[in-house]
Design a protein around this motif. Structure first.
Motif, mmCIF file in Angstrom:
data_model
loop_
_atom_site.group_PDB
_atom_site.id
_atom_site.type_symbol
_atom_site.label_atom_id
_atom_site.label_comp_id
_atom_site.label_asym_id
_atom_site.label_seq_id
_atom_site.Cartn_x
_atom_site.Cartn_y
_atom_site.Cartn_z
ATOM 1 N N LEU A 187 -44.909 -55.054 -26.163
ATOM 2 C CA LEU A 187 -46.098 -55.184 -27.293
ATOM 3 C C LEU A 187 -45.125 -55.026 -28.740
ATOM 4 C CD1 LEU A 187 -48.874 -52.801 -26.281
ATOM 5 C CD2 LEU A 187 -48.339 -55.215 -26.487
ATOM 6 N N LYS A 188 -43.583 -54.519 -28.787
ATOM 7 C CA LYS A 188 -42.799 -54.655 -29.889
ATOM 8 C C LYS A 188 -41.940 -55.955 -29.489
ATOM 9 C CE LYS A 188 -40.282 -51.190 -31.036
ATOM 10 N NZ LYS A 188 -39.601 -50.121 -30.893
ATOM 11 N N ALA A 189 -41.558 -56.751 -28.917
ATOM 12 C CA ALA A 189 -41.054 -57.363 -28.516
ATOM 13 C C ALA A 189 -41.911 -58.413 -28.892
ATOM 14 C CB ALA A 189 -40.736 -57.913 -26.922
ATOM 15 N N ARG A 190 -43.222 -58.622 -28.198
ATOM 16 C CA ARG A 190 -43.697 -59.506 -28.362
ATOM 17 C C ARG A 190 -44.605 -59.699 -30.261
ATOM 18 N NH1 ARG A 190 -49.209 -58.695 -25.087
ATOM 19 N NH2 ARG A 190 -50.391 -60.143 -26.580
ATOM 20 N N ALA A 191 -44.403 -58.584 -30.578
ATOM 21 C CA ALA A 191 -44.586 -58.453 -32.420
ATOM 22 C C ALA A 191 -43.472 -59.063 -33.229
ATOM 23 C CB ALA A 191 -45.013 -57.208 -33.421
ATOM 24 N N SER A 192 -42.037 -58.479 -32.463
ATOM 25 C CA SER A 192 -41.554 -59.367 -33.168
ATOM 26 C C SER A 192 -41.621 -61.103 -33.212
ATOM 27 C CB SER A 192 -39.778 -58.329 -32.412
ATOM 28 O OG SER A 192 -39.925 -57.665 -33.151
ATOM 29 N N ALA A 193 -41.624 -61.281 -32.120
ATOM 30 C CA ALA A 193 -41.779 -63.153 -31.914
ATOM 31 C C ALA A 193 -42.794 -63.627 -32.065
ATOM 32 C CB ALA A 193 -42.120 -63.375 -30.472
ATOM 33 N N ALA A 194 -44.234 -62.356 -32.820
ATOM 34 C CA ALA A 194 -45.257 -63.167 -33.741
ATOM 35 C C ALA A 194 -44.444 -62.822 -34.784
ATOM 36 C CB ALA A 194 -46.259 -62.218 -33.473
ATOM 37 N N LYS A 195 -43.778 -62.157 -35.086
ATOM 38 C CA LYS A 195 -43.408 -62.142 -36.979
ATOM 39 C C LYS A 195 -42.170 -63.216 -37.350
ATOM 40 C CE LYS A 195 -43.184 -56.951 -37.352
ATOM 41 N NZ LYS A 195 -42.986 -56.037 -37.954
ATOM 42 N N ALA A 196 -41.795 -63.279 -36.122
ATOM 43 C CA ALA A 196 -40.622 -64.722 -36.263
ATOM 44 C C ALA A 196 -41.115 -65.751 -36.366
ATOM 45 C CB ALA A 196 -39.804 -65.166 -34.712
ATOM 46 N N ASN A 197 -42.445 -66.030 -35.518
ATOM 47 C CA ASN A 197 -43.322 -67.472 -35.883
ATOM 48 C C ASN A 197 -43.779 -67.326 -37.026
ATOM 49 O OD1 ASN A 197 -44.133 -70.024 -33.927
ATOM 50 N ND2 ASN A 197 -46.143 -68.440 -34.214
ATOM 51 N N GLU A 198 -44.780 -66.483 -37.517
ATOM 52 C CA GLU A 198 -44.972 -66.932 -38.882
ATOM 53 C C GLU A 198 -43.861 -67.317 -39.746
ATOM 54 O OE1 GLU A 198 -48.056 -63.896 -41.539
ATOM 55 O OE2 GLU A 198 -47.002 -62.668 -39.452
ATOM 56 N N LYS A 199 -43.121 -66.529 -39.829
ATOM 57 C CA LYS A 199 -42.025 -66.378 -40.671
ATOM 58 C C LYS A 199 -41.252 -68.359 -40.718
ATOM 59 C CE LYS A 199 -37.683 -64.990 -42.573
ATOM 60 N NZ LYS A 199 -36.593 -63.836 -43.282
ATOM 61 N N LEU A 200 -41.306 -68.229 -39.919
ATOM 62 C CA LEU A 200 -40.530 -70.144 -39.166
ATOM 63 C C LEU A 200 -41.732 -70.529 -40.180
ATOM 64 C CD1 LEU A 200 -38.877 -71.401 -38.943
ATOM 65 C CD2 LEU A 200 -39.719 -71.668 -35.755
ATOM 66 N N GLN A 201 -43.280 -70.228 -39.504
ATOM 67 C CA GLN A 201 -44.435 -71.502 -40.090
ATOM 68 C C GLN A 201 -44.173 -71.419 -41.723
ATOM 69 O OE1 GLN A 201 -45.391 -73.221 -37.994
ATOM 70 N NE2 GLN A 201 -44.748 -72.565 -35.987
ATOM 71 N N LYS A 202 -44.539 -70.065 -41.717
ATOM 72 C CA LYS A 202 -44.468 -70.394 -43.664
ATOM 73 C C LYS A 202 -42.943 -71.130 -44.712
ATOM 74 C CE LYS A 202 -46.453 -65.636 -44.033
ATOM 75 N NZ LYS A 202 -46.335 -64.403 -44.690
ATOM 76 N N THR A 203 -42.211 -71.012 -43.203
ATOM 77 C CA THR A 203 -40.694 -71.741 -44.110
ATOM 78 C C THR A 203 -40.697 -73.295 -44.228
ATOM 79 O OG1 THR A 203 -39.499 -69.924 -43.510
ATOM 80 C CG2 THR A 203 -38.295 -71.713 -43.808
ATOM 81 N N VAL A 204 -41.081 -73.424 -43.507
ATOM 82 C CA VAL A 204 -41.866 -74.772 -42.568
ATOM 83 C C VAL A 204 -43.336 -75.124 -43.353
ATOM 84 C CG1 VAL A 204 -42.811 -76.791 -41.378
ATOM 85 C CG2 VAL A 204 -41.143 -74.932 -39.950
ATOM 86 N N GLY A 205 -43.890 -74.802 -43.678
ATOM 87 C CA GLY A 205 -44.907 -75.144 -44.369
ATOM 88 C C GLY A 205 -43.987 -74.788 -46.259
ATOM 89 N N THR A 206 -43.584 -74.169 -46.532
ATOM 90 C CA THR A 206 -43.419 -74.470 -48.063
ATOM 91 C C THR A 206 -41.510 -75.393 -48.521
ATOM 92 O OG1 THR A 206 -41.663 -72.817 -47.800
ATOM 93 C CG2 THR A 206 -42.967 -72.267 -48.721
ATOM 94 N N LEU A 207 -41.483 -76.467 -47.136
ATOM 95 C CA LEU A 207 -40.657 -77.450 -47.355
ATOM 96 C C LEU A 207 -41.365 -78.586 -47.734
ATOM 97 C CD1 LEU A 207 -38.476 -77.490 -44.123
ATOM 98 C CD2 LEU A 207 -38.078 -76.841 -46.646
ATOM 99 N N SER A 208 -40.921 -79.695 -48.631
ATOM 100 C CA SER A 208 -41.445 -80.406 -49.236
ATOM 101 C C SER A 208 -41.337 -81.537 -48.470
ATOM 102 C CB SER A 208 -40.972 -80.914 -50.432
ATOM 103 O OG SER A 208 -41.502 -81.748 -50.764
ATOM 104 N N THR A 209 -42.151 -81.774 -47.308
ATOM 105 C CA THR A 209 -42.006 -82.767 -46.314
ATOM 106 C C THR A 209 -41.985 -84.175 -47.017
ATOM 107 O OG1 THR A 209 -44.103 -81.873 -45.917
ATOM 108 C CG2 THR A 209 -42.383 -80.974 -44.488
ATOM 109 N N SER A 210 -43.028 -84.271 -48.559
ATOM 110 C CA SER A 210 -43.610 -86.223 -48.153
ATOM 111 C C SER A 210 -42.580 -86.508 -49.041
ATOM 112 C CB SER A 210 -44.440 -85.636 -48.854
ATOM 113 O OG SER A 210 -44.072 -85.075 -50.600
ATOM 114 N N SER A 211 -41.155 -85.751 -49.836
ATOM 115 C CA SER A 211 -40.813 -85.965 -49.842
ATOM 116 C C SER A 211 -39.313 -86.355 -49.991
ATOM 117 C CB SER A 211 -40.226 -84.870 -51.684
ATOM 118 O OG SER A 211 -40.039 -84.042 -50.815
#
Length: 257
Positions: free
Chosen positions: A139-163
């Motif tokens: 479960l700790k491994a799954r939690a770490s993977a979920a945190k990393a994925n969430e952080k990645l999604q937030k990072t991608v979401g903050t990028l100015s993809t349209s520009s």
């Protein structure tokens, strides 16, 4: 609903929400295992205490039964000696110890059952803890993977993809425009070269006509006899012969290649 109840419910809702957001799955898993370990220690202590109590009752029961047996033998001895009163007193003592032994035996049976239940619970808890320890790592491994994925999604979401996409498309269009301009320049250069050759090829006729006009102006009139008739065959001039010879030489060079 009273105001106090509404405020109380609101406070509890906010507290629960804050606690839920503050919960770290990895830390909670570790703490849960630690809590279970503490429960295991307490249960072991309880089992050990129950076993010790059982042994003590067992010893008391055995002692009471031994005392009852001893007074039975004394009562028999007093009867053999003809002392009935002493025998009666011995039987009274024997009865007291026998009753104590019987009560202790009942208590011993109950404690034995309780100890067995505690032992089964202890074994079950040990098995659960071992299972949860294995699950904890997963479960700790799954939690770490979920945190990393969430952080990645937030990072991608903050990028100015349209520009970024717009800039990419603009550069693509600019490159296409540059390529088109280059092709157009090449075509214009080829056309200009072709026009130059056409001008050169047509230049001889113009020069001949210009010379004739100059002669006409200077002589007053053009000598009609000097002009060949329309149906007359052209006479080969020395210049034409030289051209033909050069052309024949070029043909021979091409044949020799």
């Amino acid at each position: 609903m009273g105001l106090f109840d509404r405020v109380s419910r609101l406070i509890r809702a906010n507290v629960n929400d804050a606690v839920s957001k503050a919960e770290d799955p990895e830390k909670i898993l570790e703490q849960s295992i630690m809590d279970m370990q503490e429960d295991l220690v307490q249960m072991r202590q309880a089992v050990a205490g129950a076993i010790a109590s059982k042994k003590k009752v067992e010893q008391q029961q055995e002692k009471a039964q031994s005392e009852a047996n001893m007074w039975t033998q004394r009562a028999q001895l007093a009867l053999q000696k003809g002392d009935e009163n002493l025998a009666r007193e011995a039987l009274v003592r024997k009865k007291s110890h026998a009753e104590t032994a019987t009560a202790l035996k009942t208590q011993l049976e109950q404690q034995t059952a309780s100890v067995e239940t505690l032992k089964r619970n202890l074994i079950g808890l040990e098995s659960k803890i071992s299972e949860y320890k294995t699950k904890k790592n997963m479960l700790k491994a799954r939690a770490s993977a979920a945190k990393a994925n969430e952080k990645l999604q937030k990072t991608v979401g903050t990028l100015s993809t349209s520009s970024s996409v717009g800039a990419f498309e603009r550069m693509e269009e600019k490159i296409l425009e540059l390529e088109a301009r280059g092709q157009a320049a090449a075509e214009l250069a080829g056309a200009d070269l072709e026009s130059q050759f056409v001008s050169l090829e047509a230049g001889g006729d113009v020069d001949s006509e210009l010379a004739a006009m100059k002669a006409q102006l200077s002589g007053g009139s053009v000598n009609q006899e000097a002009l060949p008739p329309a149906d007359a065959q052209p006479v080969d001039a020395p210049t034409n012969k030289a051209v033909d010879a050069e052309l024949e030489a070029l043909k021979q060079e091409l044949d020799n290649l």
